[in-house]
Design a protein around this motif. Sequence first.
Motif, mmCIF file in Angstrom:
data_model
loop_
_atom_site.group_PDB
_atom_site.id
_atom_site.type_symbol
_atom_site.label_atom_id
_atom_site.label_comp_id
_atom_site.label_asym_id
_atom_site.label_seq_id
_atom_site.Cartn_x
_atom_site.Cartn_y
_atom_site.Cartn_z
ATOM 1 N N GLY A 177 0.770 -1.230 0.000
ATOM 2 C CA GLY A 177 0.000 0.000 0.000
ATOM 3 C C GLY A 177 0.805 1.285 0.000
ATOM 4 O O GLY A 177 0.258 2.365 -0.256
ATOM 5 N N ILE A 178 2.102 1.218 0.276
ATOM 6 C CA ILE A 178 2.913 2.439 0.308
ATOM 7 C C ILE A 178 3.064 2.978 -1.115
ATOM 8 O O ILE A 178 3.526 2.245 -1.987
ATOM 9 N N PRO A 179 2.695 4.224 -1.353
ATOM 10 C CA PRO A 179 2.763 4.733 -2.735
ATOM 11 C C PRO A 179 4.194 5.099 -3.133
ATOM 12 O O PRO A 179 4.495 6.242 -3.455
ATOM 13 N N SER A 228 -5.576 -1.026 -2.438
ATOM 14 C CA SER A 228 -5.498 0.430 -2.526
ATOM 15 C C SER A 228 -4.475 0.855 -3.573
ATOM 16 O O SER A 228 -4.691 1.819 -4.318
ATOM 17 N N ALA A 229 -3.358 0.124 -3.635
ATOM 18 C CA ALA A 229 -2.322 0.457 -4.613
ATOM 19 C C ALA A 229 -2.765 0.110 -6.030
ATOM 20 O O ALA A 229 -2.505 0.857 -6.981
ATOM 21 N N VAL A 230 -3.469 -1.012 -6.184
ATOM 22 C CA VAL A 230 -4.036 -1.349 -7.494
ATOM 23 C C VAL A 230 -4.983 -0.239 -7.926
ATOM 24 O O VAL A 230 -4.948 0.244 -9.065
ATOM 25 N N ALA A 250 -5.526 8.066 -3.624
ATOM 26 C CA ALA A 250 -6.732 8.752 -4.096
ATOM 27 C C ALA A 250 -7.980 7.893 -4.048
ATOM 28 O O ALA A 250 -9.090 8.415 -4.042
ATOM 29 N N GLY A 251 -7.831 6.572 -3.992
ATOM 30 C CA GLY A 251 -9.004 5.712 -3.927
ATOM 31 C C GLY A 251 -9.488 5.450 -2.521
ATOM 32 O O GLY A 251 -10.451 4.717 -2.314
ATOM 33 N N ALA A 295 -8.924 1.733 2.973
ATOM 34 C CA ALA A 295 -8.348 0.552 2.338
ATOM 35 C C ALA A 295 -6.880 0.369 2.710
ATOM 36 O O ALA A 295 -6.455 -0.697 3.114
ATOM 37 N N VAL A 296 -6.103 1.427 2.614
ATOM 38 C CA VAL A 296 -4.657 1.301 2.765
ATOM 39 C C VAL A 296 -4.240 1.107 4.220
ATOM 40 O O VAL A 296 -3.138 0.654 4.500
#
Lengths: 432, 432
Positions: free
Chosen positions: A139-141, A312-314, B151-152, B294-295
């Motif tokens: 999840g880390i962007p 979330s990353a997807v 952003a999601g 989510a994250v």
Amino acid sequence: MNPKKELVIGLAGYGVVGTGFARALHEGRELIRRRTGRDIVIKTVAVKDKNEKFAYPLPEGATLTTSLDDLVNDPAIDVVIELIGGIQVARGLISKALSAGKHVVTANKALLAEDGKELFRIAGEKNLHLGYEASVCGGIPVVQAMSEGLAGNEILSLYGILNGTSNYILSEMSAKGMPFADALKDAQALGFAEADPTLDIEGFDAAHNLVLLIRLAWGVEYPFKNLPVQGISAVRPEDIEFARELGYSIKLIGQARMQDGRLSAGVFPALVHRKLLLSKVVGSYNAVWVKGNAVGSIFLHGRGAGDTPTGSAVLADILSIARDARPNNTGFLEQVPPLADVLDPEEGESSYYFRLMVEDKPGVLRDVAGAMAEYGISIAQAIQKGNDPDVVPLVFMTHEAKAKDVVKAVAHMRASHLLREEPVCYRVLHRG
Amino acid sequence: MNPKKELVIGLAGYGVVGTGFARALHEGRELIRRRTGRDIVIKTVAVKDKNEKFAYPLPEGATLTTSLDDLVNDPAIDVVIELIGGIQVARGLISKALSAGKHVVTANKALLAEDGKELFRIAGEKNLHLGYEASVCGGIPVVQAMSEGLAGNEILSLYGILNGTSNYILSEMSAKGMPFADALKDAQALGFAEADPTLDIEGFDAAHNLVLLIRLAWGVEYPFKNLPVQGISAVRPEDIEFARELGYSIKLIGQARMQDGRLSAGVFPALVHRKLLLSKVVGSYNAVWVKGNAVGSIFLHGRGAGDTPTGSAVLADILSIARDARPNNTGFLEQVPPLADVLDPEEGESSYYFRLMVEDKPGVLRDVAGAMAEYGISIAQAIQKGNDPDVVPLVFMTHEAKAKDVVKAVAHMRASHLLREEPVCYRVLHRG
């Protein structure tokens, strides 16, 4: 903005991440409309077994199939999300989807790290998204941070806790003083570790993350098979305890840093100074600590795995596509990066932690220090404890030394019969 | 990719951030070519006084001017970077530059937080970049993280250390046990605080960051003038010490969280549990801790100010423009966000830390606990120390309570003559 109102998804795989994504997409649908003006619709879900029980309901209106070709051949599908894992079949799916002009989003770090080149080449050629935010530290962007937010920085170094399972195990060993095998068993019972935990505990999953981070940071290819990788299965509670006495935690670290213009990289257990945020990363979290020439120190921390964190990353990649953003897959113009200019691992410099099991007799520290000094290695601090009439641990930390000199010093000590057991030796990350 | 090879910049302001950006751009020029295929050229630099000594040489080939119109009216300039600060003149420059069809990048958080609406509207209308990564937490790529990477996610809460100066002062007070005034003086001597430190120490700079973060997280406008803001000038070393005994650090926190579907936000000193990474943020660093549906938990840490850290963020926006990325300025389709649905601050819930100066006589804790209980506030833990024959500190932490009930309980205690001094009361961030 794309005039097409709906973005249509074909989803391959409906396990942990697939259902996590579906949940995140469903819960975020209003927000996504506000952010992109579009609805994101999962049209088809491909699974191995249609009769499997899924952890989250199938998206409303979605068709279930066992054929991956149903995703690739459907002209209505804009994006294929690959969450089936593995190498061969996944590569085939992604390759075919890109060739069919579809964007691809994947959480498959093993594939991209071991054999991603050709896929990035096709995506680049066709100007398509090959999104893999979910493939690096969950999840880390961090894919975006490296390829955009910090993109103007020469990266000087990058240290990460890149595998949640091994960090969970080390955290438990540290908190409870338990041996590795027991902590692993607990982690398996709690679902934090797989039945076959090799990928996580032997450092390979962290190494996959590291290869991808190196590509993002420097735009170079570090061949996965060449990366030095050492796992945590040999870490002993007594070393965790000695490290604590010295002011350090033991963590499984993925490291990549520039030394004399060359890249020094690897995955290994290391002592991390307690003043560093990295030492405070506990449980199944991941973290990445980057130093850039301009930005200085940046530290990112979050869930490296799990259903909705990875989902979330997807979703972040899907939102980019929904916004009709331009693909920036590798972060560089070149889609097939040149080979990294790798420092010979023997030349790598570090401080080291040593635990030697020696006879409890006068002059041992002198002899050991002498053996180290012969190879130019000086000792920064030492702990000597006598709690056994015969064999006692001699623990010390060195100043910066080259790996090859450390190897020589150890061989020398071995030959001189100072040691009663194989020496324990780990790298040390200082606060500097 | 834009066929034009060069991206031409007009730079307004050549102070700390301006020179930091110029340096980052110069040092990164090879990398930027690899990443974008373009050269980024500073054509004109506008300053107040041409004879000023600059901290970094003027970019090669750049023209120096004292007229901001020289930037706006030059058709060769693609992007205007606004680094002059202040409200009126900066707004005029940005507005004119956008109207002239130029992209804008700015580090002006005060302007965007207090009065940015119209500027975002113009930028949106003209489909131009209004980049402000440098306006929020300096070098931390948090604008991008909020508007793209996360952003999601429905954001549940956001806590930040959003001002480096005040964090530096609190860290010094904490490490050395020194009073606020001395720590401020040291910070000023070291250049970490301005001669007039009001903006930093009274929480307004953190509040600017917070208003921008709220906009990015929820797509809503929290009017700056309505935001509850409390600074650190009243924080006393003894409270830092009591907090430490209880397992907490005192930090200046910018908070925004959803409570009963409404936004509860403000800037205030708060006790932060030592198990939270936020409590480990020392010196002049900034950090943002976000929880998404989510994250889960994401924590970002880095330099919130300074020449090249902020310059790095300016450069990130410039790279987006050089890559011909689509503007995504607010992170939402709407460029003028609706007003936030704000929770009445009186209804805000929190745990609280109290230090009361009371007479050292039996039954005081009972009386105080009674006064709190009357308003439904229960005490979680207490420290009572008798080191003065007359007045002693009674320190305790409460369970979650509403702000209005805390106000009432304090009024009650005041009226009942239990208190010898004004009570000290701070919010508490738990590890949960």
